[in-house]
Motif scaffolding. Structure first.
Motif, PDB file in Angstrom:
ATOM      1  N   GLN A   2      54.979  41.119  24.513  1.00  0.00           N
ATOM      2  CA  GLN A   2      56.171  40.619  25.180  1.00  0.00           C
ATOM      3  C   GLN A   2      56.736  39.435  24.403  1.00  0.00           C
ATOM      4  O   GLN A   2      55.988  38.587  23.911  1.00  0.00           O
ATOM      5  N   ALA A   3      58.061  39.374  24.296  1.00  0.00           N
ATOM      6  CA  ALA A   3      58.730  38.211  23.722  1.00  0.00           C
ATOM      7  C   ALA A   3      58.991  37.235  24.868  1.00  0.00           C
ATOM      8  O   ALA A   3      59.690  37.569  25.838  1.00  0.00           O
ATOM      9  N   VAL A   4      58.409  36.046  24.766  1.00  0.00           N
ATOM     10  CA  VAL A   4      58.517  35.064  25.838  1.00  0.00           C
ATOM     11  C   VAL A   4      58.995  33.734  25.273  1.00  0.00           C
ATOM     12  O   VAL A   4      58.897  33.476  24.067  1.00  0.00           O
ATOM     13  N   PHE A 191      54.237  35.253  32.796  1.00  0.00           N
ATOM     14  CA  PHE A 191      54.851  35.946  31.663  1.00  0.00           C
ATOM     15  C   PHE A 191      56.165  36.617  32.053  1.00  0.00           C
ATOM     16  O   PHE A 191      57.142  36.579  31.303  1.00  0.00           O
ATOM     17  N   ALA A 192      56.187  37.232  33.227  1.00  0.00           N
ATOM     18  CA  ALA A 192      57.407  37.918  33.672  1.00  0.00           C
ATOM     19  C   ALA A 192      58.560  36.926  33.841  1.00  0.00           C
ATOM     20  O   ALA A 192      59.720  37.246  33.553  1.00  0.00           O
ATOM     21  N   ASN A 197      64.447  37.725  27.630  1.00  0.00           N
ATOM     22  CA  ASN A 197      65.669  38.381  28.111  1.00  0.00           C
ATOM     23  C   ASN A 197      66.045  37.968  29.532  1.00  0.00           C
ATOM     24  O   ASN A 197      67.058  38.424  30.068  1.00  0.00           O
ATOM     25  N   THR A 198      65.233  37.121  30.170  1.00  0.00           N
ATOM     26  CA  THR A 198      65.555  36.645  31.523  1.00  0.00           C
ATOM     27  C   THR A 198      66.059  35.203  31.507  1.00  0.00           C
ATOM     28  O   THR A 198      66.417  34.674  32.564  1.00  0.00           O
ATOM     29  N   ASP A 203      68.848  27.473  30.586  1.00  0.00           N
ATOM     30  CA  ASP A 203      67.481  27.392  30.059  1.00  0.00           C
ATOM     31  C   ASP A 203      67.510  27.199  28.547  1.00  0.00           C
ATOM     32  O   ASP A 203      66.804  26.340  27.993  1.00  0.00           O
ATOM     33  N   ARG A 204      68.326  27.988  27.881  1.00  0.00           N
ATOM     34  CA  ARG A 204      68.381  27.935  26.413  1.00  0.00           C
ATOM     35  C   ARG A 204      68.926  26.588  25.934  1.00  0.00           C
ATOM     36  O   ARG A 204      68.454  26.026  24.942  1.00  0.00           O
ATOM     37  N   ALA A 205      69.907  26.055  26.648  1.00  0.00           N
ATOM     38  CA  ALA A 205      70.469  24.749  26.273  1.00  0.00           C
ATOM     39  C   ALA A 205      69.418  23.653  26.425  1.00  0.00           C
ATOM     40  O   ALA A 205      69.278  22.782  25.551  1.00  0.00           O
TER      41      ALA A 205
END
Length: 276
Positions: A2-4, A191-192, A197-198, A203-205
Motif C-alpha cells: 500500500q502507498a501510504v 493504514f486504511a 489516495n485518501t 492534509d497535503r498542504a
C-alpha cells in the motif's frame, strides 16, 4: 503493498490515531489500561495557560468513567524529554484549580512517540512519578506516567503487545507498507486512513509545511553542531598554544613566544603572572 503517507508527519499521525477505537487500542497495548472515550481532541489547549505557557496537546482524550486522561504526543524536538514533561505536568496542574486538595481528580498518562528516533537509542523510556523506597519499591501513591517510545529501536526485548504498532509506525516512514504482515484490526485501520489516495488537499498542504519546518530545523541543528565543532577546535588550539607558551616562559622572551604561539602579549603576561 500500500502507498501510504508517512506517520512521521504530525497531521498524518493525528489523522490515524484520533480515531477513538484506534486510540483506545493503542493505549491498551502500550499502557495496559482500558479507557472509555467517544472522541479524541487534537491540538487540545486549556482555557487558561498553565505556567504562562499555552501548551497544545497533539492527541488528548479524557475517560470520565475511569477518571483517566491520556495524551499522545508526536514529534521529536531537541528538548522533547523536558517539553513533554512540562505538558504532562500542565495536565496535572490544570486540575488543581477545581480540586479540594493537591490530589488531581484524574490520573494522567502521556505517551510520546518519537518517529525520528532519539540520541539514546532506546525503544522505550519511562518517567514514573510514584515515590520509591531505597529498594526501588513503589509506594502506590502516584500513578501518573510518561512513556517515550521510539519505533526505530524495536528489538527482541520490546513487549509483544507493542511490536505490531511500532513496526507499523516505522514501516510507514518510507511511504510503503505490506499490510499482509499485520494482524491487528486497528493497525489495518491506521493504514486504511492514511492511504495516499485518501488524503485531502489540506492534509497535503500541512505535510509540505511540516517538511519545510523540519528541513529548517535540521539546518539550524547542523549549523549549531558545526559551530560547536569549530568552537571546540578553537578551544583545543588555544589550550595547546597556552601549554607551549607555558613551557617557553623560562626560555624565550615574550615577543618571541607570542610570534611562535599566536598568543597576545597580554595572554603571555597573564601566564607569567600565574606561574610566579
Amino acid at each position: 503493498m500500500q502507498a501510504v503517507a508517512s506517520l512521521r508527519y504530525g497531521v498524518i499521525f493525528k489523522k490515524a490515531f484520533s480515531q477513538p477505537d484506534v486510540f483506545t487500542a493503542f493505549v491498551k497495548d502500550i499502557l495496559g489500561i482500558d479507557i472509555i472515550i467517544d472522541h479524541v481532541e487534537t491540538e487540545k489547549s486549556f482555557p487558561s495557560p498553565v505556567g504562562n505557557v499555552n501548551n497544545h496537546f497533539d492527541l488528548f482524550a479524557e475517560d470520565k468513567i475511569n477518571r483517566i486522561i491520556v495524551d499522545i504526543q508526536h514529534r521529536r524536538y531537541p528538548d522533547h524529554y523536558h517539553r513533554f514533561l512540562h505538558y504532562h505536568c500542565a495536565a496535572l496542574l490544570e486540575q488543581a484549580v477545581s480540586a479540594k486538595d493537591y490530589r488531581p481528580a484524574l490520573t494522567v498518562y502521556t505517551i510520546v512517540v518519537l518517529t525520528s528516533g532519539d540520541k539514546h537509542g532506546r525503544d522505550m523510556s519511562l518517567i514514573d512519578f510514584d515515590p520509591k523506597d531505597r529498594h526501588g519499591q513503589g509506594l502506590g501513591e502516584i500513578p501518573h506516567k510518561i512513556v517515550y517510545i521510539c519505533p526505530k529501536y524495536l528489538n527482541d526485548e520490546t513487549p509483544e503487545a507493542w511490536r505490531e504498532w511500532l513496526l507499523a509506525i516505522n514501516d510507514s516512514l518510507d511511504e510503503q507498507v505490506d499490510e499482509t504482515h499485520y494482524h491487528k484490526a486497528c493497525v489495518q485501520k491506521v493504514f486504511a486512513s492514511i492511504q495516499k489516495n485518501t488524503l485531502t488537499p489540506e492534509d497535503r498542504a500541512r505535510m509540505k509545511d511540516e517538511y519545510s519546518e523540519d528541513e529548517l530545523r535540521r539546518e539550524e541543528w547542523d549549523k549549531a553542531e558545526q559551530k560547536g565543532r569549530e568552537e571546540g577546535r578553537e578551544e583545543g588550539a588555544k589550550i595547546k598554544a597556552l601549554d607551549i607558551a607555558r613551557n617557553l616562559l623560562n626560555v624565550l622572551d615574550d615577543a618571541t613566544i607570542a610570534k611562535k604561539t599566536g598568543l597576545t602579549m597580554t595572554e603571555i603576561l597573564q601566564l607569567r603572572q600565574a606561574n610566579r
